[in-house]
Design a protein around this motif. Structure first.
Motif, PDB file in Angstrom:
ATOM      1  N   SER A   1      38.272   0.120  16.200  1.00 53.61           N
ATOM      2  CA  SER A   1      38.956   1.408  16.241  1.00 53.61           C
ATOM      3  C   SER A   1      40.472   1.249  16.198  1.00 53.61           C
ATOM      4  CB  SER A   1      38.548   2.167  17.514  1.00 53.61           C
ATOM      5  OG  SER A   1      38.988   1.475  18.676  1.00 53.61           O
ATOM      6  N   VAL A   2      40.983   0.116  16.639  1.00 61.44           N
ATOM      7  CA  VAL A   2      42.429  -0.119  16.604  1.00 61.44           C
ATOM      8  C   VAL A   2      42.895  -0.391  15.181  1.00 61.44           C
ATOM      9  CG1 VAL A   2      44.272  -1.661  17.385  1.00 61.44           C
ATOM     10  CG2 VAL A   2      42.510  -0.923  18.982  1.00 61.44           C
ATOM     11  N   VAL A   3      42.150  -1.223  14.458  1.00 59.65           N
ATOM     12  CA  VAL A   3      42.603  -1.681  13.141  1.00 59.65           C
ATOM     13  C   VAL A   3      42.127  -0.751  12.018  1.00 59.65           C
ATOM     14  CG1 VAL A   3      42.722  -3.706  11.622  1.00 59.65           C
ATOM     15  CG2 VAL A   3      42.482  -4.027  14.071  1.00 59.65           C
TER      16      VAL A   3
ATOM     17  N   LEU B   1      47.629  -4.407  18.658  1.00 55.33           N
ATOM     18  CA  LEU B   1      48.425  -3.223  18.329  1.00 55.33           C
ATOM     19  C   LEU B   1      49.790  -3.606  17.776  1.00 55.33           C
ATOM     20  CD1 LEU B   1      47.683  -0.765  21.284  1.00 55.33           C
ATOM     21  CD2 LEU B   1      47.047  -0.482  18.898  1.00 55.33           C
ATOM     22  N   VAL B   2      50.462  -4.519  18.462  1.00 54.63           N
ATOM     23  CA  VAL B   2      51.799  -4.939  18.021  1.00 54.63           C
ATOM     24  C   VAL B   2      51.729  -5.625  16.665  1.00 54.63           C
ATOM     25  CG1 VAL B   2      53.744  -6.439  18.574  1.00 54.63           C
ATOM     26  CG2 VAL B   2      52.681  -5.082  20.373  1.00 54.63           C
ATOM     27  N   ALA B   3      50.701  -6.468  16.467  1.00 51.74           N
ATOM     28  CA  ALA B   3      50.563  -7.164  15.187  1.00 51.74           C
ATOM     29  C   ALA B   3      50.342  -6.173  14.052  1.00 51.74           C
ATOM     30  CB  ALA B   3      49.423  -8.167  15.261  1.00 51.74           C
TER      31      ALA B   3
ATOM     32  N   VAL C   1      44.179  -8.013   3.546  1.00 57.63           N
ATOM     33  CA  VAL C   1      43.969  -9.378   4.033  1.00 57.63           C
ATOM     34  C   VAL C   1      44.739  -9.608   5.328  1.00 57.63           C
ATOM     35  CG1 VAL C   1      44.380 -11.814   3.517  1.00 57.63           C
ATOM     36  CG2 VAL C   1      43.446 -10.314   1.762  1.00 57.63           C
ATOM     37  N   ALA C   2      45.969  -9.089   5.395  1.00 58.10           N
ATOM     38  CA  ALA C   2      46.762  -9.254   6.618  1.00 58.10           C
ATOM     39  C   ALA C   2      46.121  -8.521   7.796  1.00 58.10           C
ATOM     40  CB  ALA C   2      48.175  -8.742   6.375  1.00 58.10           C
ATOM     41  N   TYR C   3      45.691  -7.279   7.564  1.00 55.31           N
ATOM     42  CA  TYR C   3      45.027  -6.536   8.642  1.00 55.31           C
ATOM     43  C   TYR C   3      43.697  -7.197   9.027  1.00 55.31           C
ATOM     44  CZ  TYR C   3      48.326  -2.680   7.985  1.00 55.31           C
ATOM     45  OH  TYR C   3      49.452  -1.917   7.919  1.00 55.31           O
ATOM     46  N   TYR C   4      42.994  -7.728   8.047  1.00 62.00           N
ATOM     47  CA  TYR C   4      41.717  -8.379   8.340  1.00 62.00           C
ATOM     48  C   TYR C   4      41.911  -9.624   9.196  1.00 62.00           C
ATOM     49  CZ  TYR C   4      37.234 -10.682   7.680  1.00 62.00           C
ATOM     50  OH  TYR C   4      36.032 -11.298   7.909  1.00 62.00           O
ATOM     51  N   ALA C   5      42.995 -10.373   8.941  1.00 62.60           N
ATOM     52  CA  ALA C   5      43.268 -11.550   9.769  1.00 62.60           C
ATOM     53  C   ALA C   5      43.520 -11.149  11.219  1.00 62.60           C
ATOM     54  CB  ALA C   5      44.471 -12.304   9.207  1.00 62.60           C
ATOM     55  N   ILE C   6      44.217 -10.025  11.406  1.00 61.89           N
ATOM     56  CA  ILE C   6      44.463  -9.533  12.771  1.00 61.89           C
ATOM     57  C   ILE C   6      43.144  -9.137  13.441  1.00 61.89           C
ATOM     58  CG2 ILE C   6      45.600  -7.748  14.135  1.00 61.89           C
ATOM     59  CD1 ILE C   6      47.742  -7.655  11.941  1.00 61.89           C
TER      60      ILE C   6
ATOM     61  N   LEU D   1      43.359  -6.668  28.020  1.00 55.77           N
ATOM     62  CA  LEU D   1      44.576  -5.877  27.879  1.00 55.77           C
ATOM     63  C   LEU D   1      45.625  -6.601  27.047  1.00 55.77           C
ATOM     64  CD1 LEU D   1      44.877  -4.479  31.525  1.00 55.77           C
ATOM     65  CD2 LEU D   1      44.018  -3.304  29.499  1.00 55.77           C
ATOM     66  N   LEU D   2      45.763  -7.916  27.269  1.00 52.46           N
ATOM     67  CA  LEU D   2      46.742  -8.681  26.501  1.00 52.46           C
ATOM     68  C   LEU D   2      46.342  -8.761  25.028  1.00 52.46           C
ATOM     69  CD1 LEU D   2      49.271 -10.456  26.470  1.00 52.46           C
ATOM     70  CD2 LEU D   2      47.812 -12.411  27.043  1.00 52.46           C
ATOM     71  N   THR D   3      45.062  -9.021  24.772  1.00 58.18           N
ATOM     72  CA  THR D   3      44.601  -9.098  23.377  1.00 58.18           C
ATOM     73  C   THR D   3      44.730  -7.750  22.688  1.00 58.18           C
ATOM     74  OG1 THR D   3      43.004 -10.793  24.067  1.00 58.18           O
ATOM     75  CG2 THR D   3      42.685  -9.784  21.910  1.00 58.18           C
TER      76      THR D   3
END
Length: 557
Positions: free
Chosen positions: A154-156, A64-66, A93-98, A57-59
């Protein structure tokens, strides 16, 4: 036939057709239930625990917040230029790092903890007495990890789709990037499960945890660091034929290694009386066959460069010798005694015993298995080399490459044989598990490399004279000298010393090889057949289509 009988027959036909359809649906339902049982309850249990855990849940919330922060911050940093420049790569690249952080660190480590915690809490003993096999346990836990991976995807994925609107990225590059990331995360999760099977005591778990976290962190930073360059060069790589061929070879290596590690993880948690080795050795054979097949692709694609074939054969044999030394170090550490359950599955015929006894568990059979497979690879390399002898390779002679292959095989025979003998001697006075046996091989190799190197560095006479026979126990230095300058200036003795040492080592192991080869198949007790009949009764005949009659129903006249 009377009119009443005809009416009765006509009335029974719809009822019979309906009965056939009902029976066929029952068969279909039974097979669907069997499929769900094959998925096993481990998947359900692990998925429930993972999705309800605070860590998930924390991850999930952090991801999501990131993504929300990167979306708004990236839009603000780019500013009005977002309508004129292609900024999709930077945002991707930023989304991929997340996305890469939970896939490379969180999920594999959770897989490791899911199995090691079973041993810490002593709950695996209850799990092992169920009807679930060790393969199902590993598959269920791996399936839970795959579900978590898909949830993070599915989130990213909506954010990654947003990068197409910003231009600068194409669908093929993104699909390849995400596909490779997905397979890499699944593979790392399997490695985490394999590490969890090895964590038998607390200090071992601590060491494996630290090593696993460091490896996953390295994989995460490496993936994030390489991604920008891959995206910039993606157009050229996609249009290159060699890229797709290399990708196919890497995918083959991944699939065969995946099957090997999955089987090894299942073998680690299976009962000690079960056969843990045969399936693993089948995967080794398949992996070598795929490796040899892919080594034939470059000569077929580039027939105009025959001088590169001997170099390719030399590299393939070198890689194969290292592979079989590592695998042989593990196989020669197996327990030499077979349980009665394993002895019931041994080949009974003379041909079967001569061909398939090397697949049975045992250190001596594992030694012969590694020597024979590496010898077959060396033979293929020599055939390829001398078939292309009219075309001299780059700076190397056919004699140098032949000496490299044959002396490398001799080193493998010597070190594996001596390691097996040391392990057998140690087992007379103490219990030596598989990991300790592998450590014995490692120490033997390090001693053979380090002791002559220390003597060599302490003597000014040796340092000034270059390579000498004192360094003959160092396989890496010796084989590199063979490729660079050949066996000249007094080194010709290696052609006689190393094969003689290999023959002597093999003869010293011959007694144990004969003892394992002479094992016979034993008959199972009557109670085993009775229990198997109760557990797996013969299925009753049933219709396979709606148009067949049910043989379980009485015949209608």
């Amino acid at each position: 036939m009377s009119t009443a009988d005809a009416n009765t027959t006509e009335a029974e036909r719809p009822t019979q057709a309906t009965s056939n359809w009902r029976n066929w649906l029952e068969v279909l339902e039974h097979r669907v239930v069997g499929l769900l049982e094959w998925a096993n309850p481990i998947l359900v249990k692990e998925t429930r625990q993972a999705l309800k855990s605070k860590q998930f849940l924390l991850t999930f919330a952090i991801v999501l917040v990131a993504c929300w922060i990167v979306s708004f911050a990236g839009r603000a940093i780019i500013g009005p230029q977002i309508f004129y420049i292609a900024s999709g790569q930077d945002m991707l690249v930023a989304y991929y790092a997340i996305l890469a952080f939970p896939l490379a660190v969180i999920v594999p480590f959770s897989a490791f903890r899911s199995l090691s915690a079973e041993k810490e809490d002593n709950t695996y003993d209850l799990l092992s007495i169920t009807t679930l096999s060790s393969q199902q346990v590993i598959t269920g836990k791996l399936g839970s990890a795959i579900l978590q991976i898909l949830i993070y995807f599915s989130v990213v994925s909506p954010c990654i789709a947003f990068t197409f609107l910003l231009r600068g990225v194409d669908a093929v590059s993104v699909a390849l990037l995400l596909g490779v990331t997905l397979l890499a995360s699944i593979g790392m999760s399997l490695i985490g499960l394999l590490a969890g099977t090895m964590a038998s005591v607390r200090y071992t778990q601590m060491l494996l945890s630290v090593g696993l976290v460091l490896g996953m962190a390295f994989a995460f930073f490496g993936a994030v660091g390489v991604t920008p360059e891959l995206l910039r060069e993606s157009h050229k790589m996609i249009q290159d034929r060699d890229f797709w061929i290399g990708l196919g070879g890497v995918l083959t290596l991944y699939l065969t290694t995946f099957g090997l590690l999955h089987t090894a993880a299942a073998a680690q948690i299976s009962f000690p009386s079960e056969n843990r080795s045969t399936r693993i050795r089948y995967w080794m054979l398949l992996q070598q066959a795929c490796f040899v097949a892919w080594m034939t692709v470059p000569p077929l694609l580039y027939p105009d460069e025959p001088e590169a074939v001997p170099v390719l054969a030399c590299a393939a044999v070198g890689i194969g010798l290292i592979y079989w030394y590592v695998m042989g170090s593990i196989m020669t550490g197996e327990w030499p005694h077979l349980s009665r359950r394993v002895q019931r599955s041994l080949p009974s015929s003379l041909v079967g015993r001569s061909l398939f006894s090397w697949l049975n568990p045992g250190p001596a059979s594992g030694y012969v298995f590694a020597v024979a497979n590496s010898g077959a690879l060396v033979a293929l390399g020599l055939i390829t080399l001398w078939a292309n002898a009219p075309f001299p390779p780059f700076g190397l002679s056919a004699t140098q490459i032949s000496q490299f292959m044959l002396l490398g095989w001799c080193y493998l025979i010597i070190f594996l044989g001596l390691g097996r003998l040391l392990v057998s001697v140690l087992r007379r006075v103490a219990f030596v598990p598989l990991a300790a046996a592998f450590l014995v091989h490692l120490i033997l190799m390090m001693a053979a490399i380090g002791v002559p190197a220390v003597i060599y560095s302490m003597s000014s006479q040796f340092r000034s004279s270059g390579y000498s026979l004192l360094l003959a126990t160092n396989p890496f230095w010796t084989l590199s000298e063979v490729l660079e300058s050949g066996l000249v200036s007094g080194r010709e003795m290696l052609v006689y010393l190393l094969p003689a040492a290999a023959i002597v080592t093999f003869l010293l192991n011959l007694r144990a090889i004969g003892a394992e080869l002479s094992r016979h198949r034993i008959a199972a007790p009557a109670r085993v057949y009775e229990e198997e009949e109760e557990l797996h009764p013969h299925p009753e005949p049933s219709p396979t289509s709606p148009w067949e009659e049910d043989p379980r129903e009485p015949a209608k006249v």
